[in-house]
Design an enzyme around this catalytic site. Structure first.
Site, PDB file in Angstrom:
ATOM      1  N   ASP A  71      57.227 -30.180 -87.673  1.00 27.67           N
ATOM      2  CA  ASP A  71      58.128 -28.808 -86.771  1.00 27.67           C
ATOM      3  C   ASP A  71      58.024 -27.282 -86.795  1.00 27.67           C
ATOM      4  O   ASP A  71      56.618 -27.605 -87.769  1.00 27.67           O
ATOM      5  CB  ASP A  71      60.328 -28.730 -86.801  1.00 27.67           C
ATOM      6  CG  ASP A  71      61.018 -28.378 -85.820  1.00 27.67           C
ATOM      7  OD1 ASP A  71      60.338 -27.501 -85.224  1.00 27.67           O
ATOM      8  OD2 ASP A  71      61.594 -29.069 -85.847  1.00 27.67           O
ATOM      9  N   HIS A  97      65.459 -34.942 -74.522  1.00 26.86           N
ATOM     10  CA  HIS A  97      66.106 -34.471 -73.385  1.00 26.86           C
ATOM     11  C   HIS A  97      66.148 -32.733 -73.232  1.00 26.86           C
ATOM     12  O   HIS A  97      66.477 -32.413 -72.443  1.00 26.86           O
ATOM     13  CB  HIS A  97      67.712 -34.251 -73.376  1.00 26.86           C
ATOM     14  CG  HIS A  97      68.654 -33.695 -74.399  1.00 26.86           C
ATOM     15  ND1 HIS A  97      69.563 -33.932 -74.833  1.00 26.86           N
ATOM     16  CD2 HIS A  97      68.018 -32.826 -75.604  1.00 26.86           C
ATOM     17  CE1 HIS A  97      70.065 -32.459 -76.158  1.00 26.86           C
ATOM     18  NE2 HIS A  97      68.844 -32.695 -76.354  1.00 26.86           N
ATOM     19  N   GLY A 156      53.762 -27.128 -87.470  1.00 24.53           N
ATOM     20  CA  GLY A 156      53.148 -27.951 -86.597  1.00 24.53           C
ATOM     21  C   GLY A 156      53.309 -28.079 -84.710  1.00 24.53           C
ATOM     22  O   GLY A 156      55.108 -28.206 -84.698  1.00 24.53           O
TER      23      GLY A 156
END
Length: 359
Positions: A219, A265, A245
């Site tokens: 993340d 989503h 990243g």
């Protein structure tokens, strides 16, 4: 959050014997409710009352707030059944304790996020979003958004906001993680990557259930510190790491299984395909991708699921430009990314696990 009262403006439904004009008025005025809850969460009212009931003056003194305004807020919380008044003292109810920071089922950060300025102001632009079909920042001509800066990148410039956001995601994941972990098949897996996993609440649950597995969160950098702290507090630090990243620009590290929970989503189809493409790029041999999302219902029947996903869909429109999708739409998206859905696994919650491999 429902107060438990059938005529509460926070309830998805109201009894038919309530006059329609009054029901509509409740809906219109319901905007007051999340701000009362948000104020309580932001100020830490539940933490002050955690050890027992107090008079409003004592609450105000401990919070450093205005005495009269504090009592008025506390009485509003009584109306919402988050507190109960016992003489001059205010006491937390069972539901009110969910606003305690230390509660294992805490919703404090989630309330701070949903009632905070970023989300609240974006929802104020819903009309523009419907007119344009674009998220609030783009509809309003936000310079950063228009230049291509991702909204999650913005958190890197505001550590306090990033901490609230990531802790809110921990709160949302914590309750459903055991059911998700129980539904997935990790036979033969030795390494798991939680792509876009924030602090890694789902990864922690995986590692706790599978002592022979190691893993990492992939993340943005602003999630690193909180992730390492969570790994340590959950006793999995020896088997968990953090890799910084962007899942749009860089393929995640090598692994046997990749998790994508509540990520797709957030994005439109084009951006979702970029993420899925980077995951596919990383997948070698028999590696699997597990997309964890609650598919939107295609038929009426489950009123709670319909309410949650209908409004979550609008929240995605307003705040991220994403959308909730049906099972068929998730299958089509994975197929377009060159991924074959081998199984769709049920969980005890609304979430399903789409297990995919490279075609």
């Amino acid at each position: 959050m429902s107060s438990g009262s059938p005529t509460s403006p926070t309830s998805p439904t109201s009894p038919t014997n309530v006059p329609p004009a009054f029901r509509l008025n409740q809906m219109i005025m319901s905007l007051w409710v999340p701000q009362v809850v948000h104020a309580a969460a932001e100020l830490g009212v539940a933490d002050v009352l955690a050890d027992g009931p107090l008079p409003s003056g004592d609450v105000a003194a401990r919070l450093g707030t205005h005495p009269d305004a504090t009592e008025r807020l506390l009485r509003a919380l009584v109306t919402l059944e988050l507190l109960v008044a016992r003489g001059e003292r205010f006491e937390l109810t069972e539901m009110g304790r969910f606003l305690e920071t230390s509660s294992p089922l805490s919703k404090r950060a989630w309330s701070r996020l949903m009632g905070g300025p970023g989300v609240w102001q974006a929802w104020g632009r819903l009309t523009d979003c419907v007119r344009t079909g674009r998220m609030a920042a783009l509809s309003a001509g936000d310079a950063a958004a228009s230049s291509g800066t991702e909204h999650f990148d913005e958190l890197g410039r505001d550590p306090a906001a990033a901490a609230v956001f990531h802790q809110a995601m921990v709160e949302l994941t914590r309750g459903v993680a055991p059911g998700i972990v129980g539904a997935i098949d990790l036979r033969g897996a030795r390494r798991v990557i939680d792509v876009g996993g924030g602090y890694g609440a789902l990864l922690c649950a995986v590692l706790e259930a599978h002592p022979d597995v190691e893993g990492a969160v992939f993340d943005l950098e602003h999630a690193r510190r909180g992730a390492l702290e969570l790994f340590a507090s959950r006793g999995v630090a020896a088997r968990a790491s953090f890799v910084a990243g962007s899942c749009f620009d860089t393929a995640p590290p090598a692994a046997d299984v990749y998790l994508l929970k509540s990520v797709i989503h957030d994005w439109d189809d084009a951006r979702s395909l970029q993420i899925l493409g980077k995951c596919r790029e990383a997948m070698a041999g028999g590696a699997r991708l597990l997309v964890v999302e609650p598919p939107a219902p295609t038929a009426r029947g489950n009123a709670t699921l319909e309410w949650v996903l209908t409004f979550s869909d609008i929240n995605m429109l307003v705040n991220t430009g994403g959308r909730e999708r049906t099972e068929a739409e998730y299958r089509a998206l994975l197929d377009a990314a060159g991924l074959r859905v081998d199984a769709v696994r049920e969980t005890p919650s609304f979430f399903r696990v789409f297990e995919a491999a490279r075609t």
